[in-house]
Write an enzyme that holds these catalytic residues in place. Structure first.
Site, PDB file in Angstrom:
ATOM      1  N   GLY A   1      56.817  15.214   4.624  1.00 51.00           N
ATOM      2  CA  GLY A   1      55.392  15.145   4.313  1.00 51.00           C
ATOM      3  C   GLY A   1      54.431  15.078   5.472  1.00 51.00           C
ATOM      4  O   GLY A   1      53.234  14.890   5.277  1.00 51.00           O
TER       5      GLY A   1
ATOM      6  N   TRP B   1      53.296  17.440   7.564  1.00 54.00           N
ATOM      7  CA  TRP B   1      52.274  18.499   7.579  1.00 54.00           C
ATOM      8  C   TRP B   1      51.252  18.271   6.459  1.00 54.00           C
ATOM      9  O   TRP B   1      50.062  18.480   6.653  1.00 54.00           O
ATOM     10  CB  TRP B   1      52.933  19.873   7.444  1.00 54.00           C
ATOM     11  CG  TRP B   1      53.473  20.390   8.753  1.00 54.00           C
ATOM     12  CD1 TRP B   1      53.910  19.654   9.820  1.00 54.00           C
ATOM     13  CD2 TRP B   1      53.622  21.762   9.138  1.00 54.00           C
ATOM     14  NE1 TRP B   1      54.326  20.483  10.842  1.00 54.00           N
ATOM     15  CE2 TRP B   1      54.166  21.778  10.449  1.00 54.00           C
ATOM     16  CE3 TRP B   1      53.377  22.976   8.507  1.00 54.00           C
ATOM     17  CZ2 TRP B   1      54.450  22.958  11.136  1.00 54.00           C
ATOM     18  CZ3 TRP B   1      53.655  24.156   9.187  1.00 54.00           C
ATOM     19  CH2 TRP B   1      54.185  24.151  10.497  1.00 54.00           C
TER      20      TRP B   1
ATOM     21  N   ASP C   1      58.674  21.041  -2.406  1.00 54.12           N
ATOM     22  CA  ASP C   1      59.945  20.913  -1.690  1.00 54.12           C
ATOM     23  C   ASP C   1      61.024  20.565  -2.710  1.00 54.12           C
ATOM     24  O   ASP C   1      60.735  20.043  -3.789  1.00 54.12           O
ATOM     25  CB  ASP C   1      59.867  19.800  -0.631  1.00 54.12           C
ATOM     26  CG  ASP C   1      60.983  19.911   0.409  1.00 54.12           C
ATOM     27  OD1 ASP C   1      60.692  20.322   1.542  1.00 54.12           O
ATOM     28  OD2 ASP C   1      62.149  19.604   0.084  1.00 54.12           O
TER      29      ASP C   1
ATOM     30  N   ASP D   1      62.267  24.250  -6.407  1.00 54.00           N
ATOM     31  CA  ASP D   1      62.432  25.422  -5.561  1.00 54.00           C
ATOM     32  C   ASP D   1      61.196  26.316  -5.681  1.00 54.00           C
ATOM     33  O   ASP D   1      60.945  26.891  -6.741  1.00 54.00           O
ATOM     34  CB  ASP D   1      63.696  26.163  -6.010  1.00 54.00           C
ATOM     35  CG  ASP D   1      63.964  27.432  -5.213  1.00 54.00           C
ATOM     36  OD1 ASP D   1      63.126  27.809  -4.372  1.00 54.00           O
ATOM     37  OD2 ASP D   1      65.025  28.045  -5.445  1.00 54.00           O
TER      38      ASP D   1
ATOM     39  N   LYS E   1      57.939  28.874   9.790  1.00 53.09           N
ATOM     40  CA  LYS E   1      58.949  28.649  10.831  1.00 53.09           C
ATOM     41  C   LYS E   1      60.096  29.636  10.626  1.00 53.09           C
ATOM     42  O   LYS E   1      60.463  29.947   9.497  1.00 53.09           O
ATOM     43  CB  LYS E   1      59.480  27.226  10.737  1.00 53.09           C
ATOM     44  CG  LYS E   1      60.613  26.950  11.721  1.00 53.09           C
ATOM     45  CD  LYS E   1      60.758  25.500  12.032  1.00 53.09           C
ATOM     46  CE  LYS E   1      61.485  24.729  10.968  1.00 53.09           C
ATOM     47  NZ  LYS E   1      61.538  23.303  11.312  1.00 53.09           N
TER      48      LYS E   1
END
Length: 199
Positions: free
Chosen positions: A53, A55, A74, A93, A155
């Site tokens: 958590g 971000w 998440d 998901d 990322k």
């Protein structure tokens, strides 16, 4: 005795704990946002792979400044107590049809951020391949759910097809580039792909 980058990296962990963030990754988003001005007060933000958590919390506190909303998704629940009032937490998901439908309902978004990483095996080929699939899924979400002019940060592990993904991102965004924040550990092979101003 000289200090290594690893010592400096560990100082980020101490700083994160002191400032009330669950993980040091917060300073990667801070650096990216200072450079690119992705998120501003009043924005609607989707955080994919949000747990624990950091971000989400940083976006609430420092970027939208409590004025706007964040949808945090998440497989695991956020480690934030309390969860900020601007946050809608979805545990599941993000790429499943059910959760995707919920995300669409809550969208569209000004910015999508994702510090998500796959479960790693220690085998670099397997890990980069998993990271690539994850990044591709987030780009698909961005194509569907970002507003025109919206931004994306994801990322990816280097060697995981980042050039191909960047090439595709350049067809979706005015500008797309790779960036490695100073807060990333020197020995980490993560980088971030940034898409600016969705066409």
């Amino acid at each position: 005795m000289a200090h290594s980058r690893r010592d400096k990296a560990d100082s980020y962990t101490a700083k994160a704990h002191k400032e009330g963030y669950p993980a040091r990754s917060v300073y990667k988003l801070q650096e990216i946002n200072e450079k690119e001005k992705l998120i501003k007060p009043g924005d609607s933000v989707l955080d994919v792979g949000a747990a624990p958590g950091s971000w989400t919390l940083f976006t609430h506190r420092e970027l939208i400044k409590g004025n706007g909303r964040i949808v945090s998704c998440d497989l695991n629940p956020l480690s934030l107590d309390p969860v900020p009032p601007t946050v809608t937490e979805i545990t599941g998901d993000a790429f499943s049809p059910t959760v995707r439908a919920k995300l669409t309902e809550l969208g569209p978004y000004d910015t999508i951020i994702s510090d998500a990483a796959p479960m790693t095996t220690g085998n670099r080929t397997v890990d980069t391949s998993r990271s690539e699939r994850l990044a591709e899924e987030v780009v698909r979400l961005a194509e569907e759910q970002l507003k025109k002019g919206g931004n994306l940060v994801i990322k990816i592990f280097q060697g995981g097809g980042e050039q191909e993904i960047l090439k595709h991102m350049r067809t979706i965004f005015e500008k797309a580039k790779a960036f490695k924040p100073k807060a990333s550990r020197d020995d980490s092979f993560e980088i971030f792909l940034i898409g600016l101003r969705k066409l």
